[in-house]
Design a protein around this motif. Structure first.
Motif, PDB file in Angstrom:
ATOM      1  N   ALA A   1      16.171  11.875   4.399  1.00 20.99           N
ATOM      2  CA  ALA A   1      14.755  11.764   4.763  1.00 20.99           C
ATOM      3  C   ALA A   1      14.472  10.287   4.984  1.00 20.99           C
ATOM      4  O   ALA A   1      14.892   9.442   4.191  1.00 20.99           O
ATOM      5  N   VAL A   2      13.785   9.983   6.064  1.00 19.55           N
ATOM      6  CA  VAL A   2      13.426   8.602   6.373  1.00 19.55           C
ATOM      7  C   VAL A   2      11.909   8.513   6.438  1.00 19.55           C
ATOM      8  O   VAL A   2      11.272   9.190   7.255  1.00 19.55           O
ATOM      9  N   ILE A   3      11.335   7.696   5.564  1.00 18.73           N
ATOM     10  CA  ILE A   3       9.888   7.524   5.504  1.00 18.73           C
ATOM     11  C   ILE A   3       9.547   6.124   6.004  1.00 18.73           C
ATOM     12  O   ILE A   3       9.775   5.135   5.295  1.00 18.73           O
ATOM     13  N   PRO A   4       9.044   5.994   7.228  1.00 15.05           N
ATOM     14  CA  PRO A   4       8.684   4.669   7.748  1.00 15.05           C
ATOM     15  C   PRO A   4       7.432   4.155   7.033  1.00 15.05           C
ATOM     16  O   PRO A   4       6.440   4.885   6.896  1.00 15.05           O
ATOM     17  N   ALA A   5       7.467   2.907   6.571  1.00 13.68           N
ATOM     18  CA  ALA A   5       6.323   2.363   5.823  1.00 13.68           C
ATOM     19  C   ALA A   5       6.292   0.847   5.951  1.00 13.68           C
ATOM     20  O   ALA A   5       6.612   0.128   5.006  1.00 13.68           O
ATOM     21  N   ARG A   6       5.904   0.361   7.102  1.00 14.07           N
ATOM     22  CA  ARG A   6       5.854  -1.085   7.271  1.00 14.07           C
ATOM     23  C   ARG A   6       4.628  -1.642   6.543  1.00 14.07           C
ATOM     24  O   ARG A   6       3.686  -0.919   6.221  1.00 14.07           O
ATOM     25  N   GLY A   7       4.632  -2.936   6.320  1.00 11.60           N
ATOM     26  CA  GLY A   7       3.577  -3.548   5.528  1.00 11.60           C
ATOM     27  C   GLY A   7       2.368  -4.013   6.310  1.00 11.60           C
ATOM     28  O   GLY A   7       1.360  -4.373   5.715  1.00 11.60           O
ATOM     29  N   GLY A   8       2.419  -3.993   7.637  1.00  7.13           N
ATOM     30  CA  GLY A   8       1.371  -4.646   8.424  1.00  7.13           C
ATOM     31  C   GLY A   8       0.279  -3.765   8.970  1.00  7.13           C
ATOM     32  O   GLY A   8      -0.237  -4.037  10.050  1.00  7.13           O
ATOM     33  N   SER A   9      -0.101  -2.708   8.277  1.00 11.74           N
ATOM     34  CA  SER A   9      -1.180  -1.849   8.760  1.00 11.74           C
ATOM     35  C   SER A   9      -2.476  -2.629   8.878  1.00 11.74           C
ATOM     36  O   SER A   9      -2.871  -3.347   7.957  1.00 11.74           O
ATOM     37  N   LYS A  10      -3.174  -2.487  10.020  1.00 10.45           N
ATOM     38  CA  LYS A  10      -4.366  -3.301  10.274  1.00 10.45           C
ATOM     39  C   LYS A  10      -5.665  -2.538  10.020  1.00 10.45           C
ATOM     40  O   LYS A  10      -6.590  -3.061   9.403  1.00 10.45           O
ATOM     41  N   ARG A  11      -5.757  -1.289  10.512  1.00 11.51           N
ATOM     42  CA  ARG A  11      -7.025  -0.567  10.376  1.00 11.51           C
ATOM     43  C   ARG A  11      -7.324  -0.202   8.923  1.00 11.51           C
ATOM     44  O   ARG A  11      -8.473  -0.221   8.490  1.00 11.51           O
ATOM     45  N   ILE A  12      -6.282   0.127   8.149  1.00 10.00           N
ATOM     46  CA  ILE A  12      -6.436   0.377   6.715  1.00 10.00           C
ATOM     47  C   ILE A  12      -5.406  -0.522   6.021  1.00 10.00           C
ATOM     48  O   ILE A  12      -4.234  -0.161   5.912  1.00 10.00           O
ATOM     49  N   PRO A  13      -5.815  -1.692   5.538  1.00  9.58           N
ATOM     50  CA  PRO A  13      -4.853  -2.628   4.929  1.00  9.58           C
ATOM     51  C   PRO A  13      -4.086  -2.000   3.770  1.00  9.58           C
ATOM     52  O   PRO A  13      -4.639  -1.259   2.970  1.00  9.58           O
ATOM     53  N   ARG A  14      -2.782  -2.278   3.728  1.00  6.26           N
ATOM     54  CA  ARG A  14      -1.874  -1.767   2.682  1.00  6.26           C
ATOM     55  C   ARG A  14      -1.926  -0.233   2.626  1.00  6.26           C
ATOM     56  O   ARG A  14      -1.782   0.372   1.569  1.00  6.26           O
ATOM     57  N   LYS A  15      -2.103   0.359   3.763  1.00  7.51           N
ATOM     58  CA  LYS A  15      -2.308   1.802   3.893  1.00  7.51           C
ATOM     59  C   LYS A  15      -1.240   2.635   3.191  1.00  7.51           C
ATOM     60  O   LYS A  15      -1.543   3.628   2.526  1.00  7.51           O
ATOM     61  N   ASN A  16       0.016   2.240   3.313  1.00 10.82           N
ATOM     62  CA  ASN A  16       1.100   3.093   2.839  1.00 10.82           C
ATOM     63  C   ASN A  16       1.213   3.181   1.321  1.00 10.82           C
ATOM     64  O   ASN A  16       1.831   4.120   0.800  1.00 10.82           O
ATOM     65  N   ILE A  17       0.629   2.205   0.604  1.00 16.28           N
ATOM     66  CA  ILE A  17       0.656   2.280  -0.864  1.00 16.28           C
ATOM     67  C   ILE A  17      -0.757   2.243  -1.445  1.00 16.28           C
ATOM     68  O   ILE A  17      -0.931   2.100  -2.655  1.00 16.28           O
TER      69      ILE A  17
ATOM     70  N   PHE B   1      17.616  -1.240   2.394  1.00 16.15           N
ATOM     71  CA  PHE B   1      17.700  -2.322   3.380  1.00 16.15           C
ATOM     72  C   PHE B   1      16.287  -2.801   3.699  1.00 16.15           C
ATOM     73  O   PHE B   1      15.297  -2.110   3.423  1.00 16.15           O
ATOM     74  N   VAL B   2      16.201  -3.985   4.278  1.00 24.55           N
ATOM     75  CA  VAL B   2      14.944  -4.511   4.803  1.00 24.55           C
ATOM     76  C   VAL B   2      14.903  -4.191   6.287  1.00 24.55           C
ATOM     77  O   VAL B   2      15.823  -4.530   7.036  1.00 24.55           O
ATOM     78  N   ARG B   3      13.853  -3.502   6.704  1.00 26.97           N
ATOM     79  CA  ARG B   3      13.780  -3.148   8.124  1.00 26.97           C
ATOM     80  C   ARG B   3      13.669  -4.405   8.986  1.00 26.97           C
ATOM     81  O   ARG B   3      12.849  -5.286   8.713  1.00 26.97           O
ATOM     82  N   PRO B   4      14.505  -4.520  10.027  1.00 27.06           N
ATOM     83  CA  PRO B   4      14.483  -5.717  10.870  1.00 27.06           C
ATOM     84  C   PRO B   4      13.126  -5.940  11.536  1.00 27.06           C
ATOM     85  O   PRO B   4      12.404  -4.984  11.851  1.00 27.06           O
ATOM     86  N   ALA B   5      12.798  -7.207  11.748  1.00 27.66           N
ATOM     87  CA  ALA B   5      11.502  -7.571  12.322  1.00 27.66           C
ATOM     88  C   ALA B   5      11.296  -6.954  13.703  1.00 27.66           C
ATOM     89  O   ALA B   5      10.172  -6.593  14.070  1.00 27.66           O
ATOM     90  N   GLU B   6      12.375  -6.808  14.468  1.00 27.42           N
ATOM     91  CA  GLU B   6      12.228  -6.296  15.836  1.00 27.42           C
ATOM     92  C   GLU B   6      11.819  -4.841  15.901  1.00 27.42           C
ATOM     93  O   GLU B   6      11.419  -4.348  16.961  1.00 27.42           O
ATOM     94  N   ILE B   7      11.907  -4.119  14.785  1.00 34.21           N
ATOM     95  CA  ILE B   7      11.417  -2.737  14.767  1.00 34.21           C
ATOM     96  C   ILE B   7      10.354  -2.572  13.675  1.00 34.21           C
ATOM     97  O   ILE B   7      10.224  -1.508  13.071  1.00 34.21           O
ATOM     98  N   SER B   8       9.570  -3.638  13.471  1.00 32.80           N
ATOM     99  CA  SER B   8       8.527  -3.603  12.447  1.00 32.80           C
ATOM    100  C   SER B   8       7.158  -4.000  12.993  1.00 32.80           C
ATOM    101  O   SER B   8       6.251  -4.318  12.228  1.00 32.80           O
ATOM    102  N   ASP B   9       6.995  -3.979  14.321  1.00 30.99           N
ATOM    103  CA  ASP B   9       5.699  -4.363  14.873  1.00 30.99           C
ATOM    104  C   ASP B   9       4.868  -3.132  15.237  1.00 30.99           C
ATOM    105  O   ASP B   9       5.284  -2.000  15.027  1.00 30.99           O
ATOM    106  N   ASP B  10       3.674  -3.383  15.786  1.00 32.23           N
ATOM    107  CA  ASP B  10       2.728  -2.306  16.106  1.00 32.23           C
ATOM    108  C   ASP B  10       3.246  -1.362  17.188  1.00 32.23           C
ATOM    109  O   ASP B  10       2.734  -0.246  17.321  1.00 32.23           O
ATOM    110  N   HIS B  11       4.199  -1.808  17.971  1.00 34.75           N
ATOM    111  CA  HIS B  11       4.610  -1.043  19.149  1.00 34.75           C
ATOM    112  C   HIS B  11       5.912  -0.269  18.938  1.00 34.75           C
ATOM    113  O   HIS B  11       6.354   0.441  19.835  1.00 34.75           O
ATOM    114  N   THR B  12       6.505  -0.376  17.764  1.00 35.30           N
ATOM    115  CA  THR B  12       7.763   0.312  17.509  1.00 35.30           C
ATOM    116  C   THR B  12       7.520   1.784  17.211  1.00 35.30           C
ATOM    117  O   THR B  12       6.699   2.123  16.363  1.00 35.30           O
TER     118      THR B  12
END
Length: 229
Positions: A4-20, A67-78
């Protein structure tokens, strides 16, 4: 191996810190982790994140964040496919034979383990590339209206003005909870929304997209109502 892969980047803008952010008493990501664990289907429940705080929360909830998700797949458009593809590749590079993966959204607190099991069963019993959650529209899409610049209404499908609702074909949309797929389908970038996918229909009372604070509050009302029964 099934992951199972749960995507959870830290940079949510509309709801800050949304994933936690706390949802009815616990971090919202906890519900996705718990459903994955309760399903009994996964050899590893992985949270893919670029954020140390989210990674630590995931580990405390019993998931892994190896692992730490690479920056190139951690932006708003990924897209989520790139995130799952990266996770599968990480395991393969370490000698694991990944056969299936399931992307589970971190903000899906109404998710149920039973539907994850239904999804995997449908995928295993077919030659489909993907199986994902859908739900029905509450009103016939053939009766949709547009608003003109003058504020007047104009039917999208005027040919159905007089068609009885029961004679219109039901329509469904992505429920935004989970996406099962073969590892090969993720790695080969097979489109999820195609004839190679199967839909698992969820009841509408278990579906709520969470993009705004209003959505969040609506989801909490739904969660409390379901759990009072």
């Amino acid at each position: 191996m099934r992951i199972a892969v749960i995507p959870a980047r830290g940079g949510s803008k509309r709801i800050p810190r949304k994933n936690i952010r706390s949802f009815c008493g616990k971090p919202i990501i906890a519900y996705s982790i718990e459903a994955a664990q309760a399903s009994g289907l996964f050899d590893d429940v992985v949270v893919s994140t670029d954020d140390d705080e989210i990674a630590e929360a995931a580990r405390q909830l019993g998931a892994t964040a190896p692992f730490v998700r690479p920056a190139e797949i951690s932006d708003d458009h990924t897209g989520t496919n790139a995130v799952v593809k990266h996770a599968i590749g990480w395991f393969i590079e370490r000698g694991h034979d990944v056969t299936h993966a399931c992307c589970i959204y971190a903000t899906a607190p109404l998710i149920q383990a039973t539907f994850l099991r239904d999804g995997y069963a449908a995928l295993a019993a077919s030659n489909a590339a993907f199986v994902f959650s859908v739900t029905s529209y509450a009103f016939p899409i053939q009766r949709a209206l547009r608003m003109t610049s003058a504020g007047r209404v104009d039917p999208f499908h005027p040919e159905h003005r007089m068609t009885r609702s029961q004679d219109l074909e039901p329509a469904y949309h992505d429920a935004g909870q989970f996406y099962w797929g073969t590892a090969a389908a993720f790695l080969e970038d097979v489109p999820v929304f195609s004839e190679r996918s199967i839909g698992i229909v969820l009841p509408r009372h278990l579906v709520q997209d969470i993009d705004t604070i209003e959505d969040w509050e609506q989801a909490e009302y739904m969660f409390r109502a379901i759990n009072r029964r």
